[in-house]
Design an enzyme around this catalytic site. Sequence first.
Site, PDB file in Angstrom:
ATOM      1  N   HIS A 104       0.859  -1.185   0.000  1.00  0.00           N
ATOM      2  CA  HIS A 104       0.000   0.000   0.000  1.00  0.00           C
ATOM      3  C   HIS A 104       0.898   1.238   0.000  1.00  0.00           C
ATOM      4  CE1 HIS A 104      -3.728   2.153   0.564  1.00  0.00           C
ATOM      5  NE2 HIS A 104      -3.050   2.951   1.372  1.00  0.00           N
ATOM      6  N   ASP A 145      -7.042  -3.218   3.371  1.00  0.00           N
ATOM      7  CA  ASP A 145      -5.883  -2.582   4.013  1.00  0.00           C
ATOM      8  C   ASP A 145      -5.798  -2.799   5.525  1.00  0.00           C
ATOM      9  OD1 ASP A 145      -5.245  -1.585   1.503  1.00  0.00           O
ATOM     10  OD2 ASP A 145      -6.390   0.260   1.829  1.00  0.00           O
TER      11      ASP A 145
HETATM   12  C1  GAR Z   1       1.863   1.239  -6.328  1.00  0.00           C
HETATM   13  O1  GAR Z   1       2.275   2.479  -5.824  1.00  0.00           O
HETATM   14  C2  GAR Z   1       1.082   0.469  -5.272  1.00  0.00           C
HETATM   15  O2  GAR Z   1       1.517   0.710  -3.977  1.00  0.00           O
HETATM   16  C3  GAR Z   1      -0.321   1.005  -5.482  1.00  0.00           C
HETATM   17  O3  GAR Z   1      -0.437   1.110  -6.879  1.00  0.00           O
HETATM   18  C4  GAR Z   1       0.824   1.428  -7.442  1.00  0.00           C
HETATM   19  C5  GAR Z   1       1.073   0.508  -8.618  1.00  0.00           C
HETATM   20  O4  GAR Z   1       2.226   0.893  -9.313  1.00  0.00           O
HETATM   21  N1  GAR Z   1      -1.284   0.128  -4.903  1.00  0.00           N
HETATM   22  C6  GAR Z   1      -2.406   0.539  -4.325  1.00  0.00           C
HETATM   23  O5  GAR Z   1      -2.759   1.693  -4.305  1.00  0.00           O
HETATM   24  C7  GAR Z   1      -3.252  -0.572  -3.722  1.00  0.00           C
HETATM   25  N2  GAR Z   1      -4.202  -0.023  -2.788  1.00  0.00           N
HETATM   26  P1  GAR Z   1       2.855  -0.050 -10.444  1.00  0.00           P
HETATM   27  O6  GAR Z   1       1.706  -0.468 -11.362  1.00  0.00           O
HETATM   28  O7  GAR Z   1       3.830   0.826 -11.148  1.00  0.00           O
HETATM   29  O8  GAR Z   1       3.488  -1.209  -9.777  1.00  0.00           O
END
Ligand code: GAR
Length: 192
Positions: A104, A145
């Site tokens: 998260h 979460d």
């Molecule tokens: C990441 O920052 C992750 O922590 C977030 O989405 C992004 C995906 O980045 N996840 C959430 O918000 C889940 N609640 P990526 O596609 O470049 O890995």
Amino acid sequence: MKNIAIFASGSGTNAENIIRYFTHSETIRVVVVLSNNQKAGVHERVNKLDVPSFVFSRDEFAEASRILDKLAEYKVEFIVLAGFMNKISGSLLQAFPNKIINIHPALLPKYGGKGMYGMHVHEAVVVAGEKESGITIHYINEYYDEGEIIFQAVCPLLATDTPEEVAIKIHTLEHRYYPRVIEEVLSSPELT
Ligand code: GAR
């Protein structure tokens, strides 16, 4: 060898980073990526690294039987969520007890819960004038979460940081720590 599946909905920088980290591992490998989004950048990223990816609908994730079949086909023992924006269903949780973890992009329990994902999190952090943010890696349970926290890392924020600048700082932490934490969790005796 422990087989991991990654679930991802977006660009997939974490998925790519995790796959690269374990490329030469003798104990862990990423065998498949599952997504709810056909257009997600993650497919191209992981397919280039010879990891197959598949798309399932929201209903298929909720009902889970086709997902479970796919995970069985690839002999998956552990699931890593990396920017996955669907809720994980009861039967998937039951099939993988304490074997699904999520990252998260904030310091839970702050900035968690329904609607708090991706840029929404960083926007809320900036609006609140937070002096720091960070990442939380946690087990998945039936509430958004709220599963047990495994690891957190913090980064300082400047008063002038935009949500986009916060996102860059958070991605840097995610890329640095997520693979190492996965490696540690998978080397715990309970999972061997
Ligand atoms: C990441 O920052 C992750 O922590 C977030 O989405 C992004 C995906 O980045 N996840 C959430 O918000 C889940 N609640 P990526 O596609 O470049 O890995």
